[in-house]
Design a protein around this motif. Structure first.
Motif, PDB file in Angstrom:
ATOM      1  N   UNK A  21       0.827  -1.266   0.021  1.00  0.00           N
ATOM      2  CA  UNK A  21       0.043  -0.046  -0.109  1.00  0.00           C
ATOM      3  C   UNK A  21       0.920   1.141  -0.221  1.00  0.00           C
ATOM      4  N   UNK A  22       2.113   1.075  -0.655  1.00  0.00           N
ATOM      5  CA  UNK A  22       2.949   2.443  -0.779  1.00  0.00           C
ATOM      6  C   UNK A  22       3.411   2.627  -2.030  1.00  0.00           C
ATOM      7  N   UNK A  23       3.353   3.824  -2.593  1.00  0.00           N
ATOM      8  CA  UNK A  23       3.836   4.231  -3.854  1.00  0.00           C
ATOM      9  C   UNK A  23       4.864   5.116  -4.008  1.00  0.00           C
ATOM     10  N   UNK A  24       6.052   4.508  -4.536  1.00  0.00           N
ATOM     11  CA  UNK A  24       7.257   5.443  -4.591  1.00  0.00           C
ATOM     12  C   UNK A  24       6.834   6.592  -5.750  1.00  0.00           C
ATOM     13  N   UNK A  25       7.278   7.688  -5.585  1.00  0.00           N
ATOM     14  CA  UNK A  25       6.880   8.956  -6.538  1.00  0.00           C
ATOM     15  C   UNK A  25       8.284   9.430  -6.870  1.00  0.00           C
ATOM     16  N   UNK A  26       9.400   9.168  -6.114  1.00  0.00           N
ATOM     17  CA  UNK A  26      10.807   9.901  -6.660  1.00  0.00           C
ATOM     18  C   UNK A  26      11.910   9.201  -5.912  1.00  0.00           C
ATOM     19  N   UNK A  27      12.868   8.604  -6.383  1.00  0.00           N
ATOM     20  CA  UNK A  27      14.099   8.229  -5.884  1.00  0.00           C
ATOM     21  C   UNK A  27      15.312   9.472  -5.842  1.00  0.00           C
ATOM     22  N   UNK A  28      15.986   9.269  -4.898  1.00  0.00           N
ATOM     23  CA  UNK A  28      17.324  10.113  -4.866  1.00  0.00           C
ATOM     24  C   UNK A  28      18.723   9.358  -4.821  1.00  0.00           C
TER      25      UNK A  28
ATOM     26  N   UNK B  68      -6.589  11.539  -3.427  1.00  0.00           N
ATOM     27  CA  UNK B  68      -6.136  13.067  -3.727  1.00  0.00           C
ATOM     28  C   UNK B  68      -7.219  13.282  -5.177  1.00  0.00           C
ATOM     29  N   UNK B  69      -7.307  14.671  -5.357  1.00  0.00           N
ATOM     30  CA  UNK B  69      -8.046  14.929  -6.581  1.00  0.00           C
ATOM     31  C   UNK B  69      -6.993  14.950  -7.741  1.00  0.00           C
ATOM     32  N   UNK B  70      -7.579  14.819  -8.986  1.00  0.00           N
ATOM     33  CA  UNK B  70      -6.675  14.793  -9.888  1.00  0.00           C
ATOM     34  C   UNK B  70      -5.634  16.092 -10.183  1.00  0.00           C
ATOM     35  N   UNK B  71      -6.199  17.175  -9.613  1.00  0.00           N
ATOM     36  CA  UNK B  71      -5.514  18.410  -9.752  1.00  0.00           C
ATOM     37  C   UNK B  71      -4.142  18.469  -8.564  1.00  0.00           C
ATOM     38  N   UNK B  72      -4.681  17.640  -7.347  1.00  0.00           N
ATOM     39  CA  UNK B  72      -3.780  17.630  -6.348  1.00  0.00           C
ATOM     40  C   UNK B  72      -2.483  16.657  -6.942  1.00  0.00           C
ATOM     41  N   UNK B  73      -2.949  15.582  -7.711  1.00  0.00           N
ATOM     42  CA  UNK B  73      -2.090  14.584  -7.693  1.00  0.00           C
ATOM     43  C   UNK B  73      -0.990  15.231  -8.958  1.00  0.00           C
ATOM     44  N   UNK B  74      -1.628  15.788  -9.855  1.00  0.00           N
ATOM     45  CA  UNK B  74      -1.030  16.671 -10.862  1.00  0.00           C
ATOM     46  C   UNK B  74       0.067  17.680 -10.336  1.00  0.00           C
TER      47      UNK B  74
ATOM     48  N   UNK C   6       3.105  15.703  -8.845  1.00  0.00           N
ATOM     49  CA  UNK C   6       3.671  15.114  -9.777  1.00  0.00           C
ATOM     50  C   UNK C   6       4.501  15.951 -10.542  1.00  0.00           C
ATOM     51  N   UNK C   7       4.047  17.347 -10.771  1.00  0.00           N
ATOM     52  CA  UNK C   7       4.621  18.304 -11.419  1.00  0.00           C
ATOM     53  C   UNK C   7       5.993  18.947 -10.859  1.00  0.00           C
ATOM     54  N   UNK C   8       6.004  18.693  -9.479  1.00  0.00           N
ATOM     55  CA  UNK C   8       7.133  18.938  -8.663  1.00  0.00           C
ATOM     56  C   UNK C   8       8.112  18.055  -8.383  1.00  0.00           C
ATOM     57  N   UNK C   9       8.191  16.657  -8.935  1.00  0.00           N
ATOM     58  CA  UNK C   9       8.972  15.574  -8.820  1.00  0.00           C
ATOM     59  C   UNK C   9      10.397  15.542  -9.451  1.00  0.00           C
ATOM     60  N   UNK C  10      10.671  16.152 -10.514  1.00  0.00           N
ATOM     61  CA  UNK C  10      11.758  16.287 -11.182  1.00  0.00           C
ATOM     62  C   UNK C  10      12.318  17.457 -10.459  1.00  0.00           C
ATOM     63  N   UNK C  11      11.766  18.494  -9.683  1.00  0.00           N
ATOM     64  CA  UNK C  11      12.591  19.524  -8.900  1.00  0.00           C
ATOM     65  C   UNK C  11      12.892  18.901  -7.689  1.00  0.00           C
ATOM     66  N   UNK C  12      12.340  18.110  -7.070  1.00  0.00           N
ATOM     67  CA  UNK C  12      12.915  17.466  -5.872  1.00  0.00           C
ATOM     68  C   UNK C  12      13.899  16.692  -6.077  1.00  0.00           C
ATOM     69  N   UNK C  13      13.954  15.887  -7.145  1.00  0.00           N
ATOM     70  CA  UNK C  13      15.358  14.922  -7.283  1.00  0.00           C
ATOM     71  C   UNK C  13      16.388  16.094  -7.727  1.00  0.00           C
ATOM     72  N   UNK C  14      16.054  16.931  -8.448  1.00  0.00           N
ATOM     73  CA  UNK C  14      17.279  17.953  -8.750  1.00  0.00           C
ATOM     74  C   UNK C  14      17.696  18.635  -7.524  1.00  0.00           C
ATOM     75  N   UNK C  15      16.798  19.244  -6.736  1.00  0.00           N
ATOM     76  CA  UNK C  15      16.966  19.917  -5.553  1.00  0.00           C
ATOM     77  C   UNK C  15      17.873  18.971  -4.282  1.00  0.00           C
ATOM     78  N   UNK C  16      17.705  17.698  -4.310  1.00  0.00           N
ATOM     79  CA  UNK C  16      18.431  16.693  -3.466  1.00  0.00           C
ATOM     80  C   UNK C  16      19.737  16.730  -4.002  1.00  0.00           C
ATOM     81  N   UNK C  17      19.856  16.334  -5.389  1.00  0.00           N
ATOM     82  CA  UNK C  17      21.020  16.038  -5.928  1.00  0.00           C
ATOM     83  C   UNK C  17      21.991  17.231  -5.945  1.00  0.00           C
ATOM     84  N   UNK C  18      21.554  18.482  -6.204  1.00  0.00           N
ATOM     85  CA  UNK C  18      22.304  19.735  -6.262  1.00  0.00           C
ATOM     86  C   UNK C  18      22.627  19.922  -4.714  1.00  0.00           C
TER      87      UNK C  18
END
Length: 369
Positions: free
Chosen positions: A140-147, A252-258, A261-273
């Motif tokens: 019951x766990x969904x990974x959205x982003x890895x670092x 979550x609503x479709x808008x909330x999930x969207x 999701x729109x922030x995931x690339x930035x999240x990975x970038x932010x941790x890496x940088x």
């Protein structure tokens, strides 16, 4: 359109989406790491702020760090049961629950660049390894982003003449790949939580730590470490920096999930940088504090290279033992190594441009979810 312009436009669009939401959604997040850990300070906290701002306060992420909600090994089950909505999950702590994910992560010594590791992990786990995804969803766990962590180093409280001096020393290390490497020098492994590394080194409970150079800054280890082997080895990329209770995600609503999701690339970038920045700060502060950064000898470099070469056979045997990788565990592992090779070339072509890196993550991975 530039990445900055696209991000600004997305934020404005998200504000429009959420302008009619009547009630706020407040999600909880649990990290086993302290608040100044790179994944929290440079990744999750900015994500929480970004979600709240972009939603006009209608979507919030409350961050609980330092294991106050769940210690590391309990995070997955805590998410599974809905005690927290999301968190950071480390496969090495729950190998029996997510064996395929951990087996791929066991190849960590094959890469020592956080950008490459993070990109390859997200592409492989999220797009190319249905077995990995299904074993998370089973809980019951969904990974959205890895670092990908910054590469590891030996960080010791006393000066060593060489890595051979590790024989008989007590070394704090986590995960089997790191433990196996440390044991090549005859060291004794000690188990110490991340938040207790400083005290363990200060009190002599551990002679050395195996960890990212960034720890010298974020955990203030420069005060208790006197010697660092300047030979990086491995980036741990198996941990999901954002894993969400699947039932919560679907509610979550479709808008909330969207928006998330729109922030995931930035999240990975932010941790890496963030890891790169923290590592640079650690090196500068360490040198100013008198920490010795010892250049590895040719023999030490060869020993590491030989060990990395031998790792594929060990991990292949592990995959067969665990029954992961389907009918062809070797192809299962090689698929990840091929993904690593792809991103090694992509990252090299970017020449340190993190805007280009974030855009590539978005275009080649997160836009396809």
């Amino acid at each position: 359109m530039t990445l900055t312009a696209r991000t600004a436009g997305l934020a404005a669009f998200c504000l429009t989406l959420f302008s009619g939401v009547a009630t706020a959604t407040d999600l909880s997040y649990s990290s086993p790491f302290p608040s100044n850990h790179t994944t929290v300070a440079k990744g999750i906290e900015p994500l929480a702020k970004g979600l709240e701002e972009a939603s006009g306060g209608d979507l919030k992420l409350t961050v609980y760090s330092g294991g106050v909600m769940a210690k590391g090994p309990a995070t997955l089950s805590t998410i599974q049961r809905g005690i927290v909505d999301s968190g950071l999950v480390v496969p090495a702590w729950v190998t029996s629950q997510i064996p395929a994910t951990d087996t791929i992560a066991s190849l960590m010594l094959a890469v020592s660049d956080a950008r490459v590791a993070a990109a390859a992990a997200n592409e492989y786990y999220l797009l190319k390894c249905p077995e990995c995804m299904q074993e998370h969803l089973k809980h019951n766990a969904r990974p959205l982003a890895f670092y990908g962590s910054a590469p590891y180093h030996f960080e010791c409280r006393q000066e060593l003449d060489s890595l051979d001096d590790l024989a008989g020393k007590r070394v704090r290390a986590t995960s089997t790949p790191l433990v196996n490497w440390v044991e090549q020098f005859g060291a004794t492994i000690v188990a110490v939580p991340t938040e207790d590394i400083y005290q363990a080194l200060q009190r002599g409970q551990a002679d050395c730590n195996v960890g990212p150079l960034a720890y010298m800054h974020t955990l203030n280890l420069k005060e208790v470490v006197k010697w660092v082997s300047d030979m990086p080895f491995g980036s741990y990329y198996g941990a999901s920096v954002l894993e969400v209770n699947d039932k919560t995600w679907k509610k979550l609503s479709d808008d909330e999930r969207a928006l998330v999701s729109s922030q995931l690339a930035k999240l990975v970038r932010d941790v890496t940088e963030g890891y790169e920045d923290d590592s640079a700060k650690a090196r500068a502060d360490g040198k100013a504090s008198g920490v010795i950064f010892a250049e590895p000898s040719a023999a030490e470099r060869k020993k590491l290279a030989d060990h990395v070469d031998a790792e594929f056979k060990r991990v292949l045997a592990l995959a067969k033992e665990r029954g992961v990788g389907g009918d062809d565990p070797a192809a299962f592992l090689q698929g990840f190594l091929d993904t690593l090779s792809k991103w090694e070339k992509r990252v090299a072509d970017m020449d340190g441009d993190y805007d280009a890196y974030q855009q590539a993550l978005q275009d080649e991975i997160f836009s396809k979810l």
